[in-house]
Design an enzyme around this catalytic site. Structure first.
Site, PDB file in Angstrom:
ATOM      1  N   HIS A  70     -18.937 -32.176 -27.853  1.00  0.00           N
ATOM      2  CA  HIS A  70     -18.926 -32.298 -26.390  1.00  0.00           C
ATOM      3  C   HIS A  70     -17.561 -32.784 -25.935  1.00  0.00           C
ATOM      4  CE1 HIS A  70     -21.046 -33.815 -22.467  1.00  0.00           C
ATOM      5  NE2 HIS A  70     -19.862 -33.286 -22.236  1.00  0.00           N
ATOM      6  N   GLU A 121     -12.760 -30.949 -19.981  1.00  0.00           N
ATOM      7  CA  GLU A 121     -12.616 -32.051 -20.937  1.00  0.00           C
ATOM      8  C   GLU A 121     -11.173 -32.551 -20.991  1.00  0.00           C
ATOM      9  OE1 GLU A 121     -16.247 -32.676 -21.260  1.00  0.00           O
ATOM     10  OE2 GLU A 121     -15.063 -33.719 -22.784  1.00  0.00           O
ATOM     11  N   HIS A 125     -10.684 -36.240 -19.567  1.00  0.00           N
ATOM     12  CA  HIS A 125     -10.569 -37.175 -20.687  1.00  0.00           C
ATOM     13  C   HIS A 125      -9.236 -37.052 -21.435  1.00  0.00           C
ATOM     14  CE1 HIS A 125     -14.799 -38.104 -20.106  1.00  0.00           C
ATOM     15  NE2 HIS A 125     -15.083 -36.820 -20.177  1.00  0.00           N
TER      16      HIS A 125
END
Length: 295
Positions: A70, A121, A125
């Site tokens: 993930h 992502e 992040h």
């Protein structure tokens, strides 16, 4: 008045690589630099059959019975940074071909395009890990390396947990399998209606070794967890090398690449463009406050 205008013009000057359409401000860049100093990584893997059956009714692929990546998320011991540098825009051109090939198998979106998932992502992040992993290739390649180093699928299968059986298992047995395989306890388990959706591991940002997660990260599963099986959950043939213990199908079809960029789990419903505009409007509010102070 002239000083206020100068401040605005300075802040609207575009800087950095991959310049965004509305420009990237020095103000945003300065804020991003302050958020690079995180405490550790949270490495998150998800089990597609659980996610699609219990958490989402919009899966666009038939998930296979294996854990996939993930995300690799910079974390504080309480909380986390996010969207740290909107000027660093994701592009597959920044990744090596071997990295992309592996991501196509190990880092797949369940609800939209893979590229949209990777974009999200990175934006949310990856841009907060630049002090440790300064390039997109560094970030995604490190996550793939960790996925091999801490292979959940092998660890569970070798300790008697069959991911294709559809059985309920004791949460304690999952914990013991991880400890037996990696020599570390304290992984975090996330469930939806008691189906095991995610396993999260804490990773030291310097050594990239796993350690016991802090108490601020809590498990949401009961003493038994459901691990549902997908009837079409065989690993695609082109991905067999990355899933040595997975059943392999003869199909050559790969994961979905539909045009939607909706992503799953913690990131559901968020796009990189919306995060950019959010950062821009936050910047404008700060500039207005600076103008008020000048006057």
């Amino acid at each position: 008045m002239h000083l206020a205008v100068a401040v605005v013009l300075c802040c609207l000057t575009t800087t950095g690589r991959n310049t965004a359409p509305l420009g990237t401000t020095t103000l945003v860049a300065a804020a991003a630099a302050a958020e690079d100093d995180f405490d550790f990584f949270l490495f998150v893997r998800q089990f597609g059959p659980s996610y699609c059956e219990y958490r989402s009714n919009s899966c666009s692929v038939d998930p296979f019975n294996q854990f996939t990546i993930h995300g690799l998320w910079p974390n504080y011991y309480n909380g986390w940074p996010q969207y740290c540098d909107s000027s660093d825009r994701f592009s597959t051109r920044n990744l090596e071909s071997d990295t992309l090939k592996q991501m196509d198998c190990e880092w797949i979106s369940l609800t939209g395009s893979d590229e949209g998932f990777w974009n999200h992502e990175w934006s949310k992040h990856g841009t907060c890990s630049l002090s440790v992993l300064p390039t997109q290739e560094d970030y995604f390649a490190k996550a793939l390396e960790l996925n091999s180093q801490y292979d959940l699928n092998v660890a569970l299968e070798e300790n008697g947990i069959d991911l294709s059986s559809g059985d309920d298992v004791r949460t304690e047995d999952v914990e013991e399998a991880i400890q037996e395989a990696f020599g570390v306890s304290g992984a975090v388990f996330k469930c939806s209606r008691n189906a095991l959706v995610e396993i999260q591991m804490c990773i030291d940002k310097t050594t990239f070794e796993a350690f016991s997660c802090p108490s601020s990260l809590s498990t949401t599963c009961s003493s038994y967890v459901d691990i549902p099986s997908s009837s079409s959950g065989d690993v695609p043939a082109q991905c067999a090398a990355y899933f040595p213990d997975g059943q392999t199908s003869s199909s050559s079809s790969s994961s979905s690449s539909s045009s939607t960029t909706t992503t799953q789990g913690e990131d559901s419903g968020t796009s990189s463009s919306s995060s950019y505009y959010s950062s821009f409007f936050s910047m404008m509010m700060m500039m207005m406050m600076m103008i008020v102070i000048v006057f």
